[in-house]
Design a protein around this motif. Structure first.
Motif, PDB file in Angstrom:
ATOM      1  N   VAL A  13     -15.869  14.756 -42.476  1.00 16.84           N
ATOM      2  CA  VAL A  13     -15.505  13.679 -41.562  1.00 16.84           C
ATOM      3  C   VAL A  13     -15.908  12.350 -42.193  1.00 16.84           C
ATOM      4  CG1 VAL A  13     -15.842  12.692 -39.283  1.00 16.84           C
ATOM      5  CG2 VAL A  13     -15.827  15.177 -39.559  1.00 16.84           C
ATOM      6  N   ASP A  14     -14.956  11.450 -42.318  1.00 13.34           N
ATOM      7  CA  ASP A  14     -15.211  10.122 -42.860  1.00 13.34           C
ATOM      8  C   ASP A  14     -15.487   9.174 -41.694  1.00 13.34           C
ATOM      9  OD1 ASP A  14     -15.356   7.740 -44.163  1.00 13.34           O
ATOM     10  OD2 ASP A  14     -13.332   7.805 -45.016  1.00 13.34           O
ATOM     11  N   LEU A  15     -16.767   8.881 -41.460  1.00 15.02           N
ATOM     12  CA  LEU A  15     -17.126   8.035 -40.331  1.00 15.02           C
ATOM     13  C   LEU A  15     -16.593   6.620 -40.480  1.00 15.02           C
ATOM     14  CD1 LEU A  15     -20.790   9.092 -39.473  1.00 15.02           C
ATOM     15  CD2 LEU A  15     -18.676   9.702 -38.303  1.00 15.02           C
ATOM     16  N   ALA A  16     -16.312   6.211 -41.701  1.00 10.37           N
ATOM     17  CA  ALA A  16     -15.758   4.871 -41.904  1.00 10.37           C
ATOM     18  C   ALA A  16     -14.370   4.741 -41.301  1.00 10.37           C
ATOM     19  CB  ALA A  16     -15.718   4.539 -43.397  1.00 10.37           C
ATOM     20  N   ARG A  17     -13.704   5.865 -41.110  1.00 13.08           N
ATOM     21  CA  ARG A  17     -12.348   5.856 -40.559  1.00 13.08           C
ATOM     22  C   ARG A  17     -12.323   6.285 -39.091  1.00 13.08           C
ATOM     23  NH1 ARG A  17      -8.431   8.962 -44.612  1.00 13.08           N
ATOM     24  NH2 ARG A  17      -6.932   8.012 -43.180  1.00 13.08           N
ATOM     25  N   ALA A  18     -13.502   6.535 -38.531  1.00 11.06           N
ATOM     26  CA  ALA A  18     -13.555   6.971 -37.137  1.00 11.06           C
ATOM     27  C   ALA A  18     -13.180   5.823 -36.205  1.00 11.06           C
ATOM     28  CB  ALA A  18     -14.956   7.475 -36.797  1.00 11.06           C
ATOM     29  N   LEU A  19     -12.658   6.176 -35.042  1.00 11.71           N
ATOM     30  CA  LEU A  19     -12.282   5.183 -34.051  1.00 11.71           C
ATOM     31  C   LEU A  19     -13.523   4.548 -33.429  1.00 11.71           C
ATOM     32  CD1 LEU A  19      -9.484   7.163 -32.167  1.00 11.71           C
ATOM     33  CD2 LEU A  19      -9.162   5.392 -33.893  1.00 11.71           C
ATOM     34  N   HIS A  20     -13.324   3.398 -32.804  1.00  9.47           N
ATOM     35  CA  HIS A  20     -14.416   2.725 -32.097  1.00  9.47           C
ATOM     36  C   HIS A  20     -14.557   3.254 -30.673  1.00  9.47           C
ATOM     37  CE1 HIS A  20     -17.132  -0.301 -30.600  1.00  9.47           C
ATOM     38  NE2 HIS A  20     -16.255  -0.680 -29.693  1.00  9.47           N
ATOM     39  N   GLU A  21     -13.429   3.518 -30.022  1.00  9.88           N
ATOM     40  CA  GLU A  21     -13.461   3.990 -28.637  1.00  9.88           C
ATOM     41  C   GLU A  21     -12.216   4.808 -28.337  1.00  9.88           C
ATOM     42  OE1 GLU A  21     -13.492   0.621 -26.055  1.00  9.88           O
ATOM     43  OE2 GLU A  21     -11.641  -0.223 -26.870  1.00  9.88           O
ATOM     44  N   VAL A  22     -12.334   5.657 -27.326  1.00 11.48           N
ATOM     45  CA  VAL A  22     -11.199   6.478 -26.921  1.00 11.48           C
ATOM     46  C   VAL A  22     -11.370   6.854 -25.456  1.00 11.48           C
ATOM     47  CG1 VAL A  22     -12.315   8.659 -27.597  1.00 11.48           C
ATOM     48  CG2 VAL A  22      -9.820   8.513 -27.545  1.00 11.48           C
ATOM     49  N   ARG A  23     -10.247   6.956 -24.756  1.00 14.17           N
ATOM     50  CA  ARG A  23     -10.244   7.419 -23.367  1.00 14.17           C
ATOM     51  C   ARG A  23      -9.327   8.629 -23.280  1.00 14.17           C
ATOM     52  NH1 ARG A  23     -11.807   5.187 -18.641  1.00 14.17           N
ATOM     53  NH2 ARG A  23     -12.083   3.139 -19.626  1.00 14.17           N
ATOM     54  N   VAL A  24      -9.810   9.701 -22.646  1.00 14.59           N
ATOM     55  CA  VAL A  24      -9.090  10.977 -22.611  1.00 14.59           C
ATOM     56  C   VAL A  24      -9.009  11.504 -21.185  1.00 14.59           C
ATOM     57  CG1 VAL A  24      -9.311  13.429 -23.228  1.00 14.59           C
ATOM     58  CG2 VAL A  24      -9.564  11.679 -24.989  1.00 14.59           C
ATOM     59  N   PHE A  25      -7.866  12.086 -20.853  1.00  9.55           N
ATOM     60  CA  PHE A  25      -7.680  12.805 -19.586  1.00  9.55           C
ATOM     61  C   PHE A  25      -7.596  14.297 -19.883  1.00  9.55           C
ATOM     62  CE2 PHE A  25      -4.676  15.123 -16.915  1.00  9.55           C
ATOM     63  CZ  PHE A  25      -5.168  14.898 -15.631  1.00  9.55           C
ATOM     64  N   PRO A 325      -5.084  18.332 -22.448  1.00  8.02           N
ATOM     65  CA  PRO A 325      -5.663  16.979 -22.475  1.00  8.02           C
ATOM     66  C   PRO A 325      -4.800  16.015 -23.272  1.00  8.02           C
ATOM     67  CG  PRO A 325      -6.814  18.423 -23.990  1.00  8.02           C
ATOM     68  CD  PRO A 325      -5.856  19.290 -23.236  1.00  8.02           C
ATOM     69  N   ARG A 326      -4.979  14.724 -22.991  1.00  8.85           N
ATOM     70  CA  ARG A 326      -4.228  13.721 -23.737  1.00  8.85           C
ATOM     71  C   ARG A 326      -5.063  12.448 -23.883  1.00  8.85           C
ATOM     72  NH1 ARG A 326      -2.022  13.622 -18.533  1.00  8.85           N
ATOM     73  NH2 ARG A 326      -1.928  11.571 -17.551  1.00  8.85           N
ATOM     74  N   VAL A 327      -4.829  11.746 -24.968  1.00  9.72           N
ATOM     75  CA  VAL A 327      -5.495  10.477 -25.194  1.00  9.72           C
ATOM     76  C   VAL A 327      -4.766   9.399 -24.411  1.00  9.72           C
ATOM     77  CG1 VAL A 327      -6.049   8.718 -26.913  1.00  9.72           C
ATOM     78  CG2 VAL A 327      -6.346  11.144 -27.473  1.00  9.72           C
ATOM     79  N   LEU A 328      -5.497   8.655 -23.587  1.00  9.04           N
ATOM     80  CA  LEU A 328      -4.912   7.594 -22.787  1.00  9.04           C
ATOM     81  C   LEU A 328      -4.948   6.257 -23.508  1.00  9.04           C
ATOM     82  CD1 LEU A 328      -6.521   8.461 -19.313  1.00  9.04           C
ATOM     83  CD2 LEU A 328      -4.267   9.132 -20.173  1.00  9.04           C
ATOM     84  N   ALA A 329      -5.991   6.032 -24.300  1.00 11.92           N
ATOM     85  CA  ALA A 329      -6.124   4.785 -25.056  1.00 11.92           C
ATOM     86  C   ALA A 329      -7.120   5.019 -26.179  1.00 11.92           C
ATOM     87  CB  ALA A 329      -6.600   3.650 -24.159  1.00 11.92           C
ATOM     88  N   LYS A 330      -6.931   4.309 -27.282  1.00 17.44           N
ATOM     89  CA  LYS A 330      -7.879   4.415 -28.385  1.00 17.44           C
ATOM     90  C   LYS A 330      -7.815   3.154 -29.234  1.00 17.44           C
ATOM     91  CE  LYS A 330      -4.605   6.947 -31.354  1.00 17.44           C
ATOM     92  NZ  LYS A 330      -4.397   8.187 -32.119  1.00 17.44           N
ATOM     93  N   SER A 331      -8.909   2.897 -29.928  1.00 20.07           N
ATOM     94  CA  SER A 331      -8.925   1.744 -30.834  1.00 20.07           C
ATOM     95  C   SER A 331     -10.032   1.919 -31.867  1.00 20.07           C
ATOM     96  CB  SER A 331      -9.154   0.448 -30.050  1.00 20.07           C
ATOM     97  OG  SER A 331     -10.419   0.457 -29.422  1.00 20.07           O
TER      98      SER A 331
END
Length: 331
Positions: A13-25, A325-331
């Motif tokens: 896992v490359d943490l440098a490429r990880a997202l900052h935040e995510v919202r999931v249902f 499940p699905r991702v509602l928002a991510k950044s």
């Protein structure tokens, strides 16, 4: 030690490429499908739970807030199934001392409803951390962590809720050693009308009522019903599906805990439902119908009956959720 048989510690896992935040249902589920105790289940479009996950500088997993639980769920990261399972996953990936995340859990479904409340939260959390990390794991690789969440929540690591919540659709738990899960066909007109009578039926109590031994003649009937249901799903034979969704082993005992159960069943069948039974351990009940109109009619009549008897209730009408499940928002 990893709780999964395939060694996910080999994942990179490359943490440098990880997202900052995510919202999931993640969706609620109807476990057992009436006749398939502990081996069958399906996901619905609503209700469900949401998890918001954010990366932070300080390593570790923390619960920032929980909404919609009336204060019933622990904020302690080691006791909450969402954070505890995320911690296990990060540990197995070798990231426990490198990554910090904070979690906000929003419950859109009642706790203790028989709709897989704990499994929806756990699945949402694990799906969220996997998305945050760039999806290094498949859903199948996430599954053992979801099962472990059920063990933490209710003392029994079963997959009839978490499997459909994570994979979507209708799932069959073929076995646990090793974990063997099969997805089954979903007839497009199959709709669930769910009613949650607002009475308390704890999962542990409902399970304790189940007999350890059953009569062979009853077991034969139940085997035939399960086989008939699966055949009906493959053939899209709604009549066979309805005839097969009968429970002679578990329902007679658990129905005792659900007020007006047999009257609700009569109402649902007269309203045109294919079958009627208990969702999971209850007290939610489900009218399996062909089409949304019949499902809506069944739940409306059931709710009216419960109201007349002084019992508050919630209703949900949903087709089978094929996505999970699905991702509602991510950044």
């Amino acid at each position: 030690m990893s709780i999964v048989e395939n060694n996910i510690q080999e994942k990179r896992v490359d943490l440098a490429r990880a997202l900052h935040e995510v919202r999931v249902f993640a969706p609620a589920t109807v476990a057992n499908m009436i006749c398939g105790f502990d081996i069958l289940g399906f996901a619905v479009d609503k209700p469900g739970d949401e998890v918001y996950m954010e990366r932070v500088a300080e390593p570790g997993v923390r619960i920032r807030s929980i909404k919609g639980d009336d204060g019933r769920l622990p904020l302690d990261a080691d006791r909450n199934t969402v954070s505890a399972c995320v911690k296990m996953l990060l540990s197995d990936l070798g990231l426990a001392d490198q990554l910090g995340v904070e979690i906000e859990l929003t419950k859109h479904m009642p706790i203790g409803s028989g709709l897989g409340s704990s499994s929806a939260s756990t699945v949402a959390g694990l799906f969220a951390i996997n998305a945050l990390l760039g999806e290094p794991l498949s859903r199948e690789e996430l599954m053992p962590y979801c099962v472990e969440g059920e063990r933490l929540a209710c003392g029994h690591g079963h997959a009839d809720n978490v499997a459909p919540a994570l994979l979507g659709g209708i799932t069959l738990i073929k076995g646990y050693s090793p974990l063997d899960i099969q997805k089954l066909p979903v007839p497009e007109e199959l709709v669930a009308g769910i009613v949650f009578p607002q009475v308390d039926v704890p999962t542990r109590d409902a399970r304790q009522l189940i007999k350890e031994k059953v009569a062979l003649k009853d077991a034969v009937v139940q085997w035939g019903n399960i086989a008939g249901l699966i055949a009906g799903l493959y053939e899209k034979d709604y009549d066979l599906i309805g005839r097969s969704m009968q429970d002679v082993l578990i329902e007679p005992t658990r129905a005792i805990l659900i007020p007006e159960f047999y009257e609700m069943k009569r109402i649902a069948m007269e309203a045109g439902a294919l079958a009627f039974g208990i969702s999971g351990s209850g007290p939610s009940v489900v009218a399996i119908s062909r089409g949304a109109e019949a499902a809506q009619q069944a739940v409306d009549r059931i709710q009216a009956h419960l109201t007349a008897h002084g019992i508050d209730s919630l209703q949900f009408v949903s087709a089978v959720n094929g996505d999970g499940p699905r991702v509602l928002a991510k950044s």
